[in-house]
Design an enzyme around this catalytic site. Structure first.
Site, PDB file in Angstrom:
ATOM      1  N   HIS A 133     -47.023  59.668 -10.755  1.00 20.29           N
ATOM      2  CA  HIS A 133     -47.676  58.416 -10.376  1.00 20.29           C
ATOM      3  C   HIS A 133     -46.612  57.324 -10.338  1.00 20.29           C
ATOM      4  O   HIS A 133     -45.600  57.396 -11.027  1.00 20.29           O
ATOM      5  CB  HIS A 133     -48.743  58.101 -11.434  1.00 20.29           C
ATOM      6  CG  HIS A 133     -49.621  56.931 -11.149  1.00 20.29           C
ATOM      7  ND1 HIS A 133     -49.197  55.622 -11.296  1.00 20.29           N
ATOM      8  CD2 HIS A 133     -50.923  56.855 -10.758  1.00 20.29           C
ATOM      9  CE1 HIS A 133     -50.197  54.808 -11.007  1.00 20.29           C
ATOM     10  NE2 HIS A 133     -51.251  55.521 -10.672  1.00 20.29           N
ATOM     11  N   ASP A 210     -47.057  61.253 -19.530  1.00 23.47           N
ATOM     12  CA  ASP A 210     -48.141  60.451 -18.985  1.00 23.47           C
ATOM     13  C   ASP A 210     -49.413  61.289 -19.054  1.00 23.47           C
ATOM     14  O   ASP A 210     -49.607  62.198 -18.255  1.00 23.47           O
ATOM     15  CB  ASP A 210     -47.800  60.064 -17.535  1.00 23.47           C
ATOM     16  CG  ASP A 210     -48.976  59.468 -16.764  1.00 23.47           C
ATOM     17  OD1 ASP A 210     -50.079  59.325 -17.342  1.00 23.47           O
ATOM     18  OD2 ASP A 210     -48.797  59.158 -15.573  1.00 23.47           O
ATOM     19  N   GLN A 213     -54.406  61.479 -16.989  1.00 22.71           N
ATOM     20  CA  GLN A 213     -55.348  62.408 -16.364  1.00 22.71           C
ATOM     21  C   GLN A 213     -55.642  63.623 -17.232  1.00 22.71           C
ATOM     22  O   GLN A 213     -56.483  64.452 -16.862  1.00 22.71           O
ATOM     23  CB  GLN A 213     -54.791  62.883 -15.014  1.00 22.71           C
ATOM     24  CG  GLN A 213     -54.596  61.782 -13.995  1.00 22.71           C
ATOM     25  CD  GLN A 213     -55.895  61.164 -13.511  1.00 22.71           C
ATOM     26  OE1 GLN A 213     -56.955  61.785 -13.573  1.00 22.71           O
ATOM     27  NE2 GLN A 213     -55.838  59.934 -13.041  1.00 22.71           N
ATOM     28  N   LYS A 236     -59.922  55.882 -18.023  1.00 20.29           N
ATOM     29  CA  LYS A 236     -59.986  57.258 -17.521  1.00 20.29           C
ATOM     30  C   LYS A 236     -60.831  58.142 -18.445  1.00 20.29           C
ATOM     31  O   LYS A 236     -61.313  59.191 -18.025  1.00 20.29           O
ATOM     32  CB  LYS A 236     -58.591  57.880 -17.434  1.00 20.29           C
ATOM     33  CG  LYS A 236     -57.534  57.051 -16.718  1.00 20.29           C
ATOM     34  CD  LYS A 236     -57.680  57.059 -15.241  1.00 20.29           C
ATOM     35  CE  LYS A 236     -56.443  56.426 -14.593  1.00 20.29           C
ATOM     36  NZ  LYS A 236     -56.602  56.256 -13.147  1.00 20.29           N
ATOM     37  N   CYS A 374     -51.366  56.144  -5.468  1.00 20.88           N
ATOM     38  CA  CYS A 374     -50.189  55.666  -6.224  1.00 20.88           C
ATOM     39  C   CYS A 374     -49.204  56.804  -6.469  1.00 20.88           C
ATOM     40  O   CYS A 374     -48.599  56.899  -7.544  1.00 20.88           O
ATOM     41  CB  CYS A 374     -50.609  55.004  -7.537  1.00 20.88           C
ATOM     42  SG  CYS A 374     -51.556  53.497  -7.313  1.00 20.88           S
TER      43      CYS A 374
END
Length: 416
Positions: A133, A210, A213, A236, A374
């Protein structure tokens, strides 16, 4: 959910019961029941989160940590109780390792500016993957411009997979930090983060993951992963926007200077010198998003109240069903076919721009995401300007996916 002793297997996931916790799922859009398939961008909130924020705003709102009056003490207790929930949720060693930030983006920027920037010199390298991302690309580019370090990018293949050997081949003697997504937001690929972290650790390379997700879809244990930093966002994972978490190993956080200066991150201030506060407050300058943190704590409670293994199986079944029914549509191409994926499908339909497709689906009450997500380097790799992305949560149904497929087929025939 309890185990079915007669069948000696877990009960099926009761999606109808879960859906009743989410008021927005009962609304109509353009005369059709809402099918919300944009969870990768932002998940919906259960009543428990809405009520927790509402209760704080109605009965407890005050600034935290500094007040001696009742409301301030109550607000502080709610805020810090949420930190304790998050500490257990990701299995951090200490509550000092849980820093509240605005979201994953701010968390990555904090590490870039407070950890990487003071340490890097010309010739050093930061390693990322082609799947990232923008929030896990741009902060590192900025640090490289500031320090003279070099950004190195590990490749992906035509399935949208990142291979361990391709990454480790780029881990050289000047690699100082490795940052990658746990799950790709554009393709749904689940990266082999445990092995990549272990490889980096063996070479003395600091790691940042990261997890924006990943946290909504799977158990995340930062101690088991062995990473140095892990970042994720509240919205999220069925919580409020504008709040998230940076996990960092306490030893590293202690060694890092504050990123922002202001109130609450100090112990004493004179014009000659400032003495900084201890962890975690050293990195929480100014009045935080208190109601957001309270809501995030409630989101954690909600998730822990679910049978998360059953929820994960349900999401896997949704992904399998969506992949199967969409793949039957003529001229539709699924983009990202990794063997290990989280619950989203990116796709394109020949002759139909993704934005047009999204608009037509909205007429049917179906919400998906269209664009580059993104992740423009991913789109460039596949030579696409954009994709349509349907991303699922445990409250989605097979019927909603069938409606999605029917809507895509309608759009295809319209443009044919």
């Amino acid at each position: 959910m309890k185990s079915n002793a007669l069948a000696d297997r877990p009960l099926e996931f009761d999606v109808d019961a879960v859906r009743r916790h989410f008021p927005v799922l009962a609304r109509m859009v353009r005369g059709r029941p809402l099918a919300y398939l944009d969870n990768g961008a932002s998940a919906q909130r259960p009543v428990a989160v809405i009520d927790a924020v509402d209760d704080y705003e109605r009965h407890h709102h005050a600034n935290i940590h500094r007040g001696v009056h009742t409301l301030s003490q109550e607000a502080t207790a709610l805020y810090e109780a949420a930190r304790d929930r998050l500490t257990k949720f990701i299995n951090a060693r200490s509550r000092h390792e849980v820093i509240f930030v605005r979201g994953t983006t701010e968390a990555v920027n904090l590490v870039a500016q407070s950890y990487a920037r003071p340490r890097l010199v010309p010739g050093d390298e930061i390693l990322i993957t082609h799947l990232e991302h923008h929030a896990n690309i741009v902060p590192w580019q900025m640090v490289c411009e500031q320090t003279g370090a070099t950004l190195v990018v590990a490749p992906i293949d035509s399935r949208g997979e990142v291979h361990e050997d391709a990454v480790t081949a780029l881990m050289g003697p000047r690699t100082r930090l490795f940052a990658c997504a746990h799950v790709s937001n554009a393709l749904g690929t689940v990266l082999p983060v445990r092995r990549l972290i272990a490889a980096a650790k063996a070479r003395g390379i600091t790691t940042l993951i990261d997890g924006a997700q990943a946290v909504p879809h799977m158990h995340v244990d930062v101690q088991e992963l062995g990473c140095d930093f892990y970042a994720f966002s509240g919205h999220k994972m069925f919580g409020p926007t504008g709040v998230g978490v940076l996990y960092g190993r306490e030893q590293l956080l202690e060694s890092m200077p504050p990123w922002q200066g202001g109130g609450d991150m100090i112990l004493a201030v004179t014009f000659a010198k400032t003495t900084y506060n201890g962890l975690p407050y050293k990195f929480e300058a100014g009045t935080p998003n208190i109601s957001g943190v309270v809501g995030l704590g409630a989101a954690v409670d909600f998730l822990l109240g679910l049978d998360r293994d059953a929820a994960e199986r349900h999401e896997t079944a949704l992904l399998d069903h969506a992949t199967a029914v969409l793949s039957k549509i003529p001229e539709l191409r699924v983009v990202g076919t990794a063997a290990d994926k989280a619950s989203l499908v990116s796709f394109v339909v020949a002759g139909v721009h993704p934005h047009d497709l999204g608009t037509i689906l909205d007429e049917d009450g179906i919400a998906i995401r269209t664009g580059h997500h993104c992740a423009m380097p991913v789109m460039d790799y596949f030579k696409l300007p954009a994709t349509a992305r349907a991303s699922f949560a445990f409250y989605n149904t097979f019927e909603e996916i069938d409606r999605l497929a029917a809507g895509v087929e309608r759009a295809r025939k319209l443009f044919a």
